[in-house]
Design a protein around this motif. Structure first.
Motif, PDB file in Angstrom:
ATOM      1  N   GLU A 290       0.766  -1.169  -0.085  1.00 38.79           N
ATOM      2  CA  GLU A 290      -0.014   0.039  -0.007  1.00 38.79           C
ATOM      3  C   GLU A 290       0.769   1.373   0.296  1.00 38.79           C
ATOM      4  O   GLU A 290       0.509   2.444  -0.375  1.00 38.79           O
ATOM      5  CB  GLU A 290      -0.904  -0.064   1.196  1.00 38.79           C
ATOM      6  N   SER A 291       2.079   1.248   0.516  1.00 39.28           N
ATOM      7  CA  SER A 291       2.769   2.194   0.773  1.00 39.28           C
ATOM      8  C   SER A 291       4.133   2.136   0.050  1.00 39.28           C
ATOM      9  O   SER A 291       4.701   1.030  -0.088  1.00 39.28           O
ATOM     10  CB  SER A 291       2.965   3.001   2.033  1.00 39.28           C
TER      11      SER A 291
ATOM     12  N   GLU B  71       6.989   3.001   1.644  1.00 40.26           N
ATOM     13  CA  GLU B  71       7.655   2.646   2.733  1.00 40.26           C
ATOM     14  C   GLU B  71       7.573   0.986   2.915  1.00 40.26           C
ATOM     15  O   GLU B  71       8.753   0.303   3.115  1.00 40.26           O
ATOM     16  CB  GLU B  71       7.439   3.452   3.962  1.00 40.26           C
TER      17      GLU B  71
ATOM     18  N   ASP C 162      10.436   7.654  -3.721  1.00 41.64           N
ATOM     19  CA  ASP C 162       9.181   7.205  -2.961  1.00 41.64           C
ATOM     20  C   ASP C 162       7.933   7.446  -3.595  1.00 41.64           C
ATOM     21  O   ASP C 162       6.903   6.989  -3.644  1.00 41.64           O
ATOM     22  CB  ASP C 162       9.038   7.845  -1.498  1.00 41.64           C
TER      23      ASP C 162
ATOM     24  N   GLN D  17       5.118   5.140  -4.923  1.00 41.43           N
ATOM     25  CA  GLN D  17       3.849   5.165  -4.631  1.00 41.43           C
ATOM     26  C   GLN D  17       2.956   5.478  -5.935  1.00 41.43           C
ATOM     27  O   GLN D  17       1.771   4.893  -5.712  1.00 41.43           O
ATOM     28  CB  GLN D  17       3.557   6.369  -3.897  1.00 41.43           C
TER      29      GLN D  17
ATOM     30  N   ASP E 168      -0.310   2.720  -6.421  1.00 38.76           N
ATOM     31  CA  ASP E 168      -1.525   2.887  -6.536  1.00 38.76           C
ATOM     32  C   ASP E 168      -2.338   2.574  -7.867  1.00 38.76           C
ATOM     33  O   ASP E 168      -3.582   2.330  -7.733  1.00 38.76           O
ATOM     34  CB  ASP E 168      -1.988   4.539  -6.418  1.00 38.76           C
TER      35      ASP E 168
END
Length: 211
Positions: free
Chosen positions: A175-176, A178, A193, A197, A201
Motif C-alpha cells: 500500500e505504501s 515505505e 518514494d 507510490q 496506486d
C-alpha cells in the motif's frame, strides 16, 4: 594348637584361608592380604557388543585422536552454486538473467497448459503436487483476470526495475512505498518514494477492479 593344624595353615595360601567376613578372601581384615587371581575364573565377556564403537564412548572420556581424525560418514551438503541474496544489493547468481513470474502469471500459465492438454486429449493427471500448487496459486494470486494481469505487467515494465523486483511488487501489492522498500530492500536506491507510490496506486486500482 597342634603341629598338624599349624602345618596345614602354613602351607595354605593366605588368600584361601577361611575368614569371618562372609567367607570372601578379599574381605579379610588383614591389611596385607592379597588375592591370587589364578584361583578365580576370568570375568565373562558381555553378551552383546555395540556395532558402532562410538557407542562405548561416554561424555567424560577424553577424545580419541584416531576417531577424531576419521572422515564423517555422511557426505557434507554441497553449497549451491552462486551467491543468491535478495537484500539491498540484489544478487541472483545464476538466476540473474532468468525471467521471473508473479503468482498471478504462474496461475494463468498453469491453467493455459491444462486447457491445451485437455484439448489435445492428453489431460494432466491430478497429482498431489499439482493440486497443492493450484491451491497455493488460487490463494496468493492477487489478480485473476487475464486483462488485469497484463495491465499490471505493463505498469511494472515502465519502472525499469529488474524482473525479480517487479514480480515481488506484483505479489505483495504493498500500500505504501515505505512498506515496499522494507519488503524489497533492493528498491531503496532505484526508485523514489513518490514514483513508487504512483506505481503502487495504479496496481491497487487494478486489484480493486478485479475484486
Amino acid at each position: 594348637m597342634s603341629n598338624s593344624k599349624r602345618l596345614s595353615e602354613s602351607n595354605t595360601p593366605a588368600d584361601l584361608r577361611p575368614t569371618t567376613d562372609y567367607g570372601y578372601p578379599w574381605a579379610t581384615t588383614t591389611p596385607k592380604a592379597q588375592v591370587d587371581l589364578r584361583h578365580y575364573p576370568p570375568p565373562e565377556p558381555p553378551k552383546s557388543v555395540p556395532k558402532d564403537p562410538s557407542a562405548l564412548i561416554f561424555e567424560d572420556d577424553p577424545p580419541d585422536p584416531e576417531m577424531a581424525s576419521q572422515q564423517p560418514r555422511t557426505r557434507p551438503k554441497e553449497r549451491a552454486a552462486g551467491d543468491e541474496e535478495a537484500a539491498a544489493d540484489l544478487k541472483l547468481g545464476e538466476f540473474e538473467d532468468v525471467p521471473t513470474l508473479s503468482n498471478s502469471e504462474v496461475r494463468l500459465l498453469v491453467n493455459a497448459v491444462k486447457e491445451k492438454r485437455v484439448a489435445s486429449g492428453k489431460p494432466m493427471p491430478d497429482s498431489e503436487i499439482l493440486l497443492k500448487t493450484e491451491d497455493y496459486l488460487q490463494m496468493f494470486s492477487r489478480f485473476k483476470n487475464k486483462e488485469n494481469i497484463a495491465a499490471v505487467e505493463k505498469i511494472l515494465d515502465q519502472t525499469g526495475l529488474q524482473r525479480f523486483e517487479r514480480s515481488q511488487l506484483g505479489n505483495l501489492c504493498c500500500e505504501s512505498a515505505e512498506e515496499a522498500k522494507t519488503l524489497v530492500a533492493s528498491l531503496a536506491n532505484k526508485i523514489s518514494d513518490s514514483e513508487l507510490q504512483e506505481v503502487l496506486d495504479e496496481i491497487t486500482k487494478m486489484r480493486n477492479f478485479t475484486e
